[in-house]
Scaffold this motif. Structure first.
Motif, PDB file in Angstrom:
ATOM      1  N   PRO A  65      -4.685   9.021  -2.610  1.00  0.00           N
ATOM      2  CA  PRO A  65      -3.459   8.920  -1.811  1.00  0.00           C
ATOM      3  C   PRO A  65      -3.589   9.578  -0.437  1.00  0.00           C
ATOM      4  O   PRO A  65      -4.436  10.443  -0.238  1.00  0.00           O
ATOM      5  CB  PRO A  65      -2.421   9.667  -2.661  1.00  0.00           C
ATOM      6  N   ASN A  95       0.765  10.839   9.623  1.00  0.00           N
ATOM      7  CA  ASN A  95       1.585  11.530  10.634  1.00  0.00           C
ATOM      8  C   ASN A  95       1.519  10.769  11.944  1.00  0.00           C
ATOM      9  O   ASN A  95       0.424  10.532  12.456  1.00  0.00           O
ATOM     10  CB  ASN A  95       1.049  12.940  10.914  1.00  0.00           C
ATOM     11  N   LEU A 125       7.167   8.135  -5.928  1.00  0.00           N
ATOM     12  CA  LEU A 125       5.756   8.362  -5.627  1.00  0.00           C
ATOM     13  C   LEU A 125       5.432   8.082  -4.162  1.00  0.00           C
ATOM     14  O   LEU A 125       4.379   8.430  -3.672  1.00  0.00           O
ATOM     15  CB  LEU A 125       4.876   7.515  -6.552  1.00  0.00           C
ATOM     16  N   GLY A 126       6.311   7.408  -3.438  1.00  0.00           N
ATOM     17  CA  GLY A 126       5.994   7.048  -2.058  1.00  0.00           C
ATOM     18  C   GLY A 126       6.855   7.764  -1.035  1.00  0.00           C
ATOM     19  O   GLY A 126       7.409   8.825  -1.302  1.00  0.00           O
ATOM     20  N   ILE A 127       6.964   7.145   0.141  1.00  0.00           N
ATOM     21  CA  ILE A 127       7.692   7.712   1.270  1.00  0.00           C
ATOM     22  C   ILE A 127       9.165   7.932   0.905  1.00  0.00           C
ATOM     23  O   ILE A 127       9.765   7.087   0.246  1.00  0.00           O
ATOM     24  CB  ILE A 127       7.599   6.742   2.466  1.00  0.00           C
ATOM     25  N   THR A 187      -4.073  12.211   6.467  1.00  0.00           N
ATOM     26  CA  THR A 187      -4.633  13.186   5.537  1.00  0.00           C
ATOM     27  C   THR A 187      -4.916  12.435   4.252  1.00  0.00           C
ATOM     28  O   THR A 187      -4.041  11.774   3.707  1.00  0.00           O
ATOM     29  CB  THR A 187      -3.642  14.329   5.277  1.00  0.00           C
ATOM     30  N   THR A 213       3.800  17.060   4.601  1.00  0.00           N
ATOM     31  CA  THR A 213       3.278  17.342   5.930  1.00  0.00           C
ATOM     32  C   THR A 213       4.433  17.442   6.913  1.00  0.00           C
ATOM     33  O   THR A 213       5.423  16.728   6.799  1.00  0.00           O
ATOM     34  CB  THR A 213       2.266  16.270   6.380  1.00  0.00           C
ATOM     35  N   ALA A 259       5.534  13.982  -1.478  1.00  0.00           N
ATOM     36  CA  ALA A 259       5.039  12.927  -2.349  1.00  0.00           C
ATOM     37  C   ALA A 259       4.573  13.586  -3.641  1.00  0.00           C
ATOM     38  O   ALA A 259       4.138  14.741  -3.645  1.00  0.00           O
ATOM     39  CB  ALA A 259       3.876  12.202  -1.686  1.00  0.00           C
ATOM     40  N   SER A 289      -3.309   4.669  -1.233  1.00  0.00           N
ATOM     41  CA  SER A 289      -1.842   4.567  -1.156  1.00  0.00           C
ATOM     42  C   SER A 289      -1.328   5.496  -0.072  1.00  0.00           C
ATOM     43  O   SER A 289      -1.688   6.672  -0.048  1.00  0.00           O
ATOM     44  CB  SER A 289      -1.192   5.030  -2.457  1.00  0.00           C
ATOM     45  N   ILE A 290      -0.470   4.982   0.787  1.00  0.00           N
ATOM     46  CA  ILE A 290       0.199   5.851   1.770  1.00  0.00           C
ATOM     47  C   ILE A 290       1.465   6.373   1.084  1.00  0.00           C
ATOM     48  O   ILE A 290       2.430   5.635   0.901  1.00  0.00           O
ATOM     49  CB  ILE A 290       0.573   5.077   3.052  1.00  0.00           C
ATOM     50  N   VAL A 291       1.445   7.653   0.693  1.00  0.00           N
ATOM     51  CA  VAL A 291       2.533   8.184  -0.137  1.00  0.00           C
ATOM     52  C   VAL A 291       3.569   8.987   0.653  1.00  0.00           C
ATOM     53  O   VAL A 291       4.556   9.453   0.093  1.00  0.00           O
ATOM     54  CB  VAL A 291       1.994   9.055  -1.304  1.00  0.00           C
ATOM     55  N   GLY A 292       3.355   9.166   1.947  1.00  0.00           N
ATOM     56  CA  GLY A 292       4.326   9.918   2.727  1.00  0.00           C
ATOM     57  C   GLY A 292       3.814  10.160   4.123  1.00  0.00           C
ATOM     58  O   GLY A 292       2.795   9.583   4.529  1.00  0.00           O
ATOM     59  N   GLY A 293       4.532  11.012   4.866  1.00  0.00           N
ATOM     60  CA  GLY A 293       4.097  11.297   6.228  1.00  0.00           C
ATOM     61  C   GLY A 293       5.172  12.001   7.007  1.00  0.00           C
ATOM     62  O   GLY A 293       6.106  12.567   6.448  1.00  0.00           O
ATOM     63  N   ASP A 294       5.026  11.939   8.317  1.00  0.00           N
ATOM     64  CA  ASP A 294       5.933  12.651   9.205  1.00  0.00           C
ATOM     65  C   ASP A 294       5.867  11.978  10.568  1.00  0.00           C
ATOM     66  O   ASP A 294       4.868  11.360  10.913  1.00  0.00           O
ATOM     67  CB  ASP A 294       5.497  14.121   9.313  1.00  0.00           C
ATOM     68  N   MET A 295       6.952  12.086  11.316  1.00  0.00           N
ATOM     69  CA  MET A 295       6.987  11.490  12.643  1.00  0.00           C
ATOM     70  C   MET A 295       7.506  12.516  13.635  1.00  0.00           C
ATOM     71  O   MET A 295       8.483  13.203  13.347  1.00  0.00           O
ATOM     72  CB  MET A 295       7.932  10.287  12.605  1.00  0.00           C
ATOM     73  N   VAL A 323       0.817  -1.219   0.000  1.00  0.00           N
ATOM     74  CA  VAL A 323       0.000   0.000   0.000  1.00  0.00           C
ATOM     75  C   VAL A 323       0.848   1.266   0.000  1.00  0.00           C
ATOM     76  O   VAL A 323       0.305   2.372  -0.006  1.00  0.00           O
ATOM     77  CB  VAL A 323      -1.079   0.054   1.126  1.00  0.00           C
ATOM     78  N   LEU A 366      -1.375  10.707   3.461  1.00  0.00           N
ATOM     79  CA  LEU A 366      -0.172  10.910   4.273  1.00  0.00           C
ATOM     80  C   LEU A 366      -0.451  10.474   5.701  1.00  0.00           C
ATOM     81  O   LEU A 366      -1.531  10.734   6.230  1.00  0.00           O
ATOM     82  CB  LEU A 366       0.216  12.393   4.306  1.00  0.00           C
TER      83      LEU A 366
END
Lengths: 333, 333
Positions: free
Chosen positions: B104, B108, A44-46, B156, A65, A51, B137-143, A38, B106
């Motif tokens: 898609p 966090n 296109l991903g992390i 999001t 974000t 993204a 699709s999980i295309v990114g994020g933050d921690m 997923v 994100l």
């Protein structure tokens, strides 16, 4: 609330692995593995500053974000308005790092019930001013309750890329390594007073010889690894590292060399990028000076084939640079 | 860290206003005012289930965000996998409420260093399963790092609307009020085992006579106010309120009438929508039955001109419904 210790948190005497025992980079890598199918592969991903979303209409959208958390990114020494402004600028810096233009945003607030309304109003006034400056619309958000004494705000920012977005993982052996501005000691003030390199990023994305780009958040020493190809090293001309006056002040305070502050301190929010060996460096540097006469540009080194002694090599002595590299969240400091 | 009390948090003996003393709705209203020109008016700004973004290509994008916080939405009684799945489904429910299709996302994460890796892996497996199910699709994020003992995850989610998205603020006097499914007592299990009404929402958005829609998260008694036009009331046929078996079980436990649970409890994640008085109700209801034979549909009342005695009126007695209405975050409970 039912049983407090339900498996989500580990006691300090437990042998369970925790977020702290693994550290941020390893936790992110595991999450990527756990998500498996997923989460798409980079770009296109992390793993990049933003993204990239391919829309049906063929337009490229950017999505990023970033958050501000009390105790981690801000504390009592930062004014509320500066904190709100920093939240916007951190995210604009991610859009800048792809050469994009910021668009609509969502604001998530997590707050203890004891957050002062006066403080919150000043925080939002910082969000407003910075949003207006970068033509960002706050189109929605969410609010959640934390325990007293806690505050965290996350912004999710959409952007668009007029040209091909500049990625992190596209540099090649022999490319030149550049940074904008001066580095180090941002904790003395620049970490909230910085200016995201938005127009510079957009200009760089238009230059065909620029091969990769990112913004410096965790410190050059950590971030540089993200743009190095596999089986490559970076030869750094330490005399060319642009040392900020804050790094020099910091040297007086803690005795650590200013050049080490420049290499290792976080939150510079400058651009790190690579230039193809096919480029005419003199022309490139003189074009830069015409466009941005007030912002320093430094060619700090070059990507080389993997060096047996390490990833970062002093270009003069050919010995590894033995500075601690960057900032790792969650680890005990 | 410098001075702990720097103005961000108020002591309990202070006369400063806090997030708790104002309550969630008032805080959101103030934030909207403080943001002023950088937040557009509804439907493009704050206040619907999703924000709507008009792209240059003329496509309509949806954007929503929702979180899961330990101590507020989840506790030790909820399994990690269910918590991860709930995070996805809460957001899908917002897309469903506009008649959209999820895209898609994100992720966090805000975590204390003591969060167990085993628990986190199970949480992410819930995120993964639910994402796969709704083709997200999980295309990114933050921690980010919180103090020990804390965990919050925000998603999001982007979406697209094939047809005109259904908004909250577009109902008219005389419209019929409908809800899907059964209501109340979700705390006994449905609050994480629910199924977002995605295909139902998409179908409803295609029916021209449907005039407004939202998902039920804070309880019918609170959420209904969001779709009532200014200077309007809702006449509720209390006998038609679809009472869940959980609401009946809850009545046995706390003595509060099951119908009051159905009206006031939160986290139903059903759809609340209005139907134009021009519609053929019998045909509409039989079409629904053909499409969704297993999901109950209840016509629970009608929008009327403002009633002098209140916004919610018992359709039979014409007296105000005197149930407490919904869930207000941050207020002492």
């Amino acid at each position: 609330m039912p049983l407090l210790n339900s498996g989500i948190f580990s006691n300090t005497d437990s042998t369970d692995k925790t977020v702290r025992s693994l550290g941020e980079s390893e936790v992110i890598e595991r999450i990527r593995q756990w998500l498996g199918s997923v989460t798409p592969a980079t770009p296109l991903g992390i793993g990049d500053d933003c993204a990239i979303i391919e829309t049906p209409a063929g337009m490229k959208q950017l999505l990023t974000t970033d958050s501000i958390t009390y105790g981690q990114h801000i504390d009592g020494s930062v004014g509320a308005k500066d904190a709100g402004s920093k939240l916007i600028k951190r995210n604009v810096s991610d859009i800048a790092a792809m050469g994009g233009e910021p668009g609509p945003a969502l604001l998530n607030l997590l707050m203890g019930p004891d957050v002062s309304i006066k403080w919150l109003e000043a925080f939002i006034s910082g969000v407003k001013e910075a949003s207006a400056r970068y033509r960002i619309s706050i189109v929605g958000g969410d609010m959640s309750e934390l325990e007293a004494g806690h505050f965290s705000a996350a912004l999710t920012l959409l952007g668009t890329a007029k040209q091909k977005p500049l990625l992190r993982h596209t540099a090649a052996i022999s490319d030149w390594i550049f940074v904008t501005g001066t580095l180090g000691g941002s904790i003395l003030g620049k970490h909230y007073a910085f200016e995201p390199r938005l127009i510079e990023g957009q200009w760089l994305a238009k230059q065909e010889e620029v091969t990769s780009m990112m913004d410096l958040t965790d410190g050059l020493g950590k971030d540089l690894a993200a743009i190095l190809p596999d089986h490559a090293s970076a030869e750094i001309e330490t005399k060319r590292l642009p040392i900020s006056s804050d790094a020099r002040t910091f040297e007086q305070q803690d005795g650590k060399a200013a050049v080490e502050h420049a290499f290792c301190d976080g939150e510079d929010y400058e651009l790190l990028f690579t230039l193809s060996t096919a480029a005419d460096i003199d022309l490139f540097e003189s074009d830069w000076k015409k466009e941005f006469p007030e912002l320093e540009l430094s060619r700090i080194g070059r990507i080389t084939k993997a060096h047996p002694e390490g990833r970062y090599i002093d270009a003069t002595t050919k010995k590894p640079l033995n500075w601690a590299t960057g900032f790792e969240h969650f680890k005990k400091r």
